[in-house]
Design a protein around this motif. Structure first.
Motif, mmCIF file in Angstrom:
data_model
loop_
_atom_site.group_PDB
_atom_site.id
_atom_site.type_symbol
_atom_site.label_atom_id
_atom_site.label_comp_id
_atom_site.label_asym_id
_atom_site.label_seq_id
_atom_site.Cartn_x
_atom_site.Cartn_y
_atom_site.Cartn_z
ATOM 1 N N GLY A 154 0.790 -1.225 0.000
ATOM 2 C CA GLY A 154 0.000 0.000 0.000
ATOM 3 C C GLY A 154 0.815 1.264 0.000
ATOM 4 N N PHE A 155 1.861 1.298 0.807
ATOM 5 C CA PHE A 155 2.669 2.513 0.892
ATOM 6 C C PHE A 155 3.296 2.845 -0.452
ATOM 7 N N SER A 156 3.982 1.846 -1.032
ATOM 8 C CA SER A 156 4.698 2.144 -2.280
ATOM 9 C C SER A 156 3.722 2.359 -3.426
ATOM 10 N N ALA A 157 2.608 1.595 -3.443
ATOM 11 C CA ALA A 157 1.627 1.801 -4.504
ATOM 12 C C ALA A 157 1.033 3.198 -4.388
ATOM 13 N N GLY A 158 0.767 3.633 -3.172
ATOM 14 C CA GLY A 158 0.207 4.960 -2.967
ATOM 15 C C GLY A 158 1.147 6.038 -3.451
ATOM 16 N N LEU A 159 2.419 5.874 -3.121
ATOM 17 C CA LEU A 159 3.391 6.864 -3.574
ATOM 18 C C LEU A 159 3.483 6.869 -5.089
ATOM 19 N N THR A 160 3.436 5.657 -5.678
ATOM 20 C CA THR A 160 3.521 5.567 -7.137
ATOM 21 C C THR A 160 2.368 6.319 -7.785
ATOM 22 N N LEU A 161 1.169 6.089 -7.291
ATOM 23 C CA LEU A 161 0.023 6.747 -7.892
ATOM 24 C C LEU A 161 0.118 8.256 -7.719
ATOM 25 N N SER A 162 0.607 8.694 -6.570
ATOM 26 C CA SER A 162 0.691 10.144 -6.404
ATOM 27 C C SER A 162 1.748 10.732 -7.328
ATOM 28 N N ILE A 163 2.777 9.917 -7.639
ATOM 29 C CA ILE A 163 3.771 10.397 -8.607
ATOM 30 C C ILE A 163 3.139 10.494 -9.991
ATOM 31 N N ALA A 164 2.222 9.566 -10.301
ATOM 32 C CA ALA A 164 1.516 9.642 -11.580
ATOM 33 C C ALA A 164 0.799 10.982 -11.699
ATOM 34 N N PHE A 165 0.099 11.377 -10.639
ATOM 35 C CA PHE A 165 -0.590 12.671 -10.650
ATOM 36 C C PHE A 165 0.409 13.812 -10.750
#
Lengths: 112, 980
Positions: B860-871
């Motif tokens: 969850g942590f890394s996926a969340g960071l990844t998605l926020s980087i997408a934005f």
């Protein structure tokens, strides 16, 4: 391995401590980041330094020696929280700069 | 009255009800806060008080003849702390006093309080106080008693400061709280000492171990602390001065606090503990000295008061001194007299306070220099007040006379041969004369003489019928007890006395006539002498200033305030100036140095020997990487002042090296997280750089010696800390790792948590609660950042458009074929197109990282960071406006849902009968994809994921928006001159 990591931790601690004792807010924020690297590595190192044994199970239980997962779990959240505190400090720093017009940590000019 | 058998036996639970009712009533009053009615809250309070009175009365058959009604509930039995209640005869007497007079005061207060006062608040405090007071008398455990003791201090503070817009009320309340609060603290210490001596906090055990306590070496300190507690509460010299100042309270409060309750708590506890503590020379001397001085000066000061309530206040102090003196004697007969006088004083003093309140209410003043001749306006009230005053003066056929006679009789006896003992009969007679003088003064000045002129309120008249009722009832009691003591109060007094004295209960007679003996002569001298004294002084008193002659200026209150200012203001300021600093640097320096010493000290004490460094077996590539890392760290430290961007880039470099280290040393999850956080942090600080002042280009050459010294010192601290860390880190890492909990997690991750990635299983399953806490913190920080930035005003010099933007715009303006802003748009065109195209790819990647997280590095942590980087990339590629025209991100919703999902997942376990956050795991087979792990932990991880996305995006977007806001502010400010 241990010796290199220890020296790296030591140097980063020194640089971090030096920076957080400086008068510029930006220096303090960079110093805190450096310190958090050092501390994270230190906590991580408490579990022992092992190569090529990530704590990922191949079978249904532990087979052979694996790296200690506990410090890793601790450090993982520490990294994320570290980001949050950096963000918070940055914003406080900007607000203080906006209010006082200076980037000195005390919001006042330098003392000689 | 042993024949009083009404056929009802109360279960011990009624004790809890008796204690709980006032508190429940207090809470209910709070619910009435918005009613305009003054009747409803007072009715409620009366009802509650009467209910309590009823329970107390019904419990009487169970406390006669030394019987005790007990209720016990284990609270923290390991500490000897139980919620135990006990009702014996003495406690019963006090319960009836507290609830009975409490009931009468609520009836009275209903008429006294004005429409403008917040009446529900009054009754709420009042009932809370009543409950606390009942708690003191009912406690069967001394620690519990001490808790209720503190509660009375706090609730009396609230009552005294009820009219909180008056400075006198605030000061009086604060003084009462300070004095009784310090006293309460001393009492707690004393009770703890006693508990230590006896080995139990149980009141019964303490009362039974009197000899043990008196013989113990800790007896004296315990006694002194307990006496400090009781003497402050009962306003005994030298702590008496808070009581007159507490007269700023509404009169019903004074009537209650200073007759039956607050001040009686001190003497109650003295009597209660006397079997365990009394009978020693220390007890006699400390208590006797305090009591005798208080008795005398209270009565003396009372004569010279001009305020009606002030007179009653000093009279209260004096009467409490009398009770304290009696208790100090330690003889059984003296204790009987003390208990009897507690009862009598409560009745006549409550009625007198209420009468004073009526006079104040009807005339608008309490100043005796202005009051006179009120008898013709309110004959009824005047008669009642006269009878009560006579009781206070100790006139025969009234209850005050009886206990005063008993006091005189005890005063003559020799108890311990000392100056105090020899002086006592004379002091007693003198104090008696004083009390006759002030009682006479009260009556004569207020009710007789010419009609009053110039009163704040015209033509005073009798109060409403039911406002007078409480006084009538109390005065009737004074009379009945005074005329036929043995038939009225006798049995109840006996019950109370037996419960205190047990087998030591003496023979005593409550008859009015004991023959023509020495106490009677003393009474006569006091009566005649007091009347003569008043006759001599009356002209002086009619005009004199408030307070006793000569020492009028010497006020306890002033001394107290002087001390308070000295300690809490001057000393504190001095300490702050000497020891404190508002500068961050010294504070941080102290933190660092203290931290270093705190780390060093245990190592030094346990004989830590640094290991010798072994350089063999070092991987050369790893060493090389960290050599770069060390250079980068040093560069960062150096350049953070002169070149911020360079320092930031170097910091990012170190982050990457840390990330490589994690990969190298078997921590793939950490590596992923570190890498992603590094990206986000760098962008964050880059966004912040825009608002910092221009960088310092040159090195400062002209440094003073002091600055040089500071730098040298800080460098030294930094180097020492670094070297220390190196040694400790090396020692820790080369130590054999003890077999702690790691093995447990490794073995059970799959079988219990259903995942192969142990780090992730720990985060979302084994230590899920910690993670929940952590994501909550993350959310809070994000919201704080957001809130801080909403009010952000940048420094004026950063308001102007950045130089780069100006150059770009000028370039656009100079060419006719270009529009303003084209250059910015075209900047890095190819990469930004790629970034836009990468959007779905990165989202897919985030989902992938998330799904595999339970078994492989990710989560969850890394996926969340990844998605926020997408934005984030969309913002970078197209600019804030472009991105927000196309995607609507609602970070607050993401955060809210994330936290909600994580918490609900945890709560879900409750419904299946498991503790919070227990997880369940199984594999689901989905078409096309195949077997998918579906643990409830995945749902929890989804919560983590959503919250991380929300928080990160919220922080970054809030910061990015400042540039747009600044444009708006700039336009607004540019428009202003045009308008004006």
């Amino acid at each position: 391995m241990e010796i290199i990591l220890s020296i790296a931790i030591g140097v980063m601690t020194s640089c971090g401590v030096w920076l957080i004792l400086r008068p510029r807010t930006y220096q303090v924020i960079i110093g805190l980041s450096l310190l958090s690297y050092a501390v994270n590595l230190f906590i991580f190192g408490v579990g022992g330094v092992k190569t090529n044994v990530p704590p990922i199970l191949s079978g249904n239980g532990a087979d052979g020696v694996l790296a200690d997962p506990v410090p890793q779990a601790l450090v993982l959240t520490a990294i994320v929280i570290g980001f949050a505190t950096t963000a918070l400090f940055l914003v406080v720093l900007l607000a203080s700069r906006g209010l006082t017009g200076t980037d000195h940590v005390d919001g006042r000019g330098d003392k000689r | 009255m042993k024949g009083w058998d009404i056929g009802i036996t109360l279960a011990p639970h009624f004790l809890v009800l008796l204690l709980a009712l006032p508190f429940i009533g207090s809470l209910l009053s709070v619910l009435l806060l918005n009613t305009a009615s003054t009747v409803l809250p007072s009715r409620l309070a009366s009802l509650v008080a009467f209910g309590c009175l009823l329970i107390a009365v019904l419990a009487y058959p169970q406390v006669t003849d030394g019987n005790v009604l007990r209720y016990n509930l284990d609270w923290i039995p390991q500490l000897g702390l139980n919620f135990s209640l006990r009702l014996d005869g003495f406690a019963w007497m006090f319960c009836v006093l507290i609830t009975g007079i409490g009931f009468l005061v609520t009836v009275y207060a209903r008429y006294y309080m004005s429409e403008d006062d917040p009446v529900p608040r009054f009754f709420s405090f009042f009932l809370a106080f009543m409950g606390a007071m009942l708690g003191i008398v009912l406690s069967g455990n001394v620690i519990l008693l001490s808790i209720f003791w503190e509660l009375t201090s706090i609730s009396s503070f609230l009552l005294i400061s009820y009219w909180n817009n008056s400075a006198a009320a605030r000061d009086g309340a604060r003084m009462a709280l300070t004095i009784t609060g310090i006293g309460g603290f001393c009492l707690l210490i004393g009770l703890l000492l006693i508990g230590n001596i006896v080995g139990s906090y149980d009141l019964d055990k303490i009362l039974a171990s009197g000899d043990l306590i008196r013989g113990h070496s800790l007896y004296l300190p315990a006694l002194v602390f307990i006496l400090l507690g009781t003497l402050t509460k009962s306003a005994q010299f030298p702590f008496h001065f808070w009581l007159p100042n507490a007269m700023a309270a509404p009169t019903p409060v004074s009537a209650y606090l200073h007759s039956a309750t607050m001040v009686k708590a001190g003497v109650f506890l003295l009597a209660r503990l006397s079997p365990a503590l009394s009978g020693t020379y220390e007890w006699f001397f400390i208590l006797g000295a305090a009591g005798i001085i208080t008795l005398l000066i209270g009565a003396f000061f009372a004569i010279f008061q001009q305020d009606l309530k002030g007179l009653l206040a000093y009279s209260t102090i004096s009467h409490l001194g009398l009770i304290t003196t009696l208790l100090s004697l330690g003889s059984p007969l003296a204790t009987v007299a003390a208990i009897f006088h507690m009862l009598n004083h409560a009745t006549f003093k409550a009625s007198l306070f209420m009468a004073a309140g009526i006079i104040d209410h009807e005339t608008g003043t309490r100043d005796m220099r202005r009051l006179s001749g009120l008898f013709r306006y309110m004959p009824y009230t005047a008669t009642l007040a006269m009878v009560a005053s006579a009781a206070m003066a100790g006139v025969p056929l009234l209850n005050g006379f009886l206990s005063k006679e008993m006091f005189f009789a005890e005063a003559i006896e020799t108890h311990a041969d000392s100056v105090l003992d020899i002086a006592l009969p004379y002091v007693a007679t003198l104090a008696g004369a004083f009390s006759v003088a002030y009682s006479l003064r009260f009556i004569h000045t207020v009710f007789f003489g010419p009609s009053p002129t110039n009163l704040p309120k015209d033509t005073p008249h009798e109060p409403p019928r039911w406002m007078r009722f409480p006084i009538e009832l109390l005065v009737v009691i004074c009379l009945v007890v005074g005329i036929a003591p043995a038939f009225s109060v006798g049995p109840f007094l006996h019950t109370a006395v037996v419960s205190v004295l047990g087998t030591q209960t003496p023979e005593y007679s409550l008859a009015i006539w004991h023959g023509f003996n020495l106490p009677l002569i003393m009474s006569l001298i006091a009566l005649v002498g007091g009347a003569a004294l008043y006759f001599v002084l009356r002209h002086y008193l009619a005009t004199c200033e408030d307070g006793p002659p000569l020492i009028r200026r010497l006020r306890g209150q002033r001394i107290f305030e002087r001390i308070l200012v000295e300690v809490s203001w001057r000393w504190a300021r001095m300490a702050e100036q000497r020891l404190g600093t508002r500068n961050l640097q010294p504070q941080l320096r102290w933190v660092v140095v203290t931290g270093f010493l705190a780390g060093l000290l245990p190592l030094w004490l346990s004989g830590f020997e640094p290991r010798t460094f072994v350089f063999s077996g070092v991987d050369k590539v790893f060493a090389g990487i960290w050599l770069v890392g060390i250079c980068l760290a040093l560069g960062t430290a150096f350049l953070a002042k002169y070149h911020r961007l360079a320092a930031l880039v170097m910091l990012g470099g170190i982050g990457l090296i840390v990330c490589i280290t994690f990969v190298w040393l078997s921590a793939p999850d950490l590596a992923i997280t570190q890498l992603l956080v590094e990206i986000v942090t760098t962008v964050l600080i880059l966004l912040g750089l825009r608002w910092l002042p221009k960088r310092t280009e040159k090195m400062d050459e002209s440094v003073t010696f002091r600055a040089r010294f500071r730098r040298f010192r800080d460098l030294l601290i930094a180097i020492i800390c670094g070297v220390g860390m190196t040694f400790i880190a090396y020692a820790v890492m080369t130590m054999p790792v003890p077999d702690a909990i790691a093995t447990y997690f490794l073995e059970n991750a799959y079988t219990e948590g259903g995942g192969r990635n142990v780090v992730n299983v720990i985060l979302v399953d084994f230590r899920g609660f910690d993670t929940l806490g952590e994501i909550t913190v993350l959310g809070i920080v994000a919201l704080t950042v957001f809130a801080l930035l909403r009010r952000f005003r940048p420094a004026p010099d950063t308001m102007v458009m950045p130089e780069q933007q100006r150059i770009q715009n000028r370039f656009d303006e100079e060419r006719p074929e270009r529009n303003a802003g084209d250059t910015v748009r075209e900047y890095l065109l190819v990469p930004s197109v790629i970034m836009q195209w990468m959007f779905p790819v990165i989202i897919t990647f985030a989902v992938y990282i998330f799904m595999r997280g339970h078994d492989l590095p990710g989560g969850g942590f890394s996926a969340g960071l990844t998605l926020s980087i997408a934005f984030l990339l969309q913002y970078l590629a197209g600019g804030t406006r472009w991105a927000e025209d196309r995607i609507r991100i609602l970070p607050l919703w993401w955060m809210g849902f994330g936290l909600l999902i994580a918490t609900l997942t945890g709560i879900g376990a409750w419904f299946l009968g498991y503790p919070f956050l227990t997880s369940h795991s199984q594999y689901l087979t989905l078409p096309l994809i195949g077997k998918v792990p579906a643990a409830t932990a995945l749902l929890f991880d989804l919560g983590v994921f959503l919250l991380v996305v929300g928080s990160t995006v919220l922080i970054l977007v809030a910061l990015a928006h400042q540039s747009i806001r600044i444009n708006r502010i700039r336009t607004v400010e540019a428009d202003k001159p045009k308008e004006s």
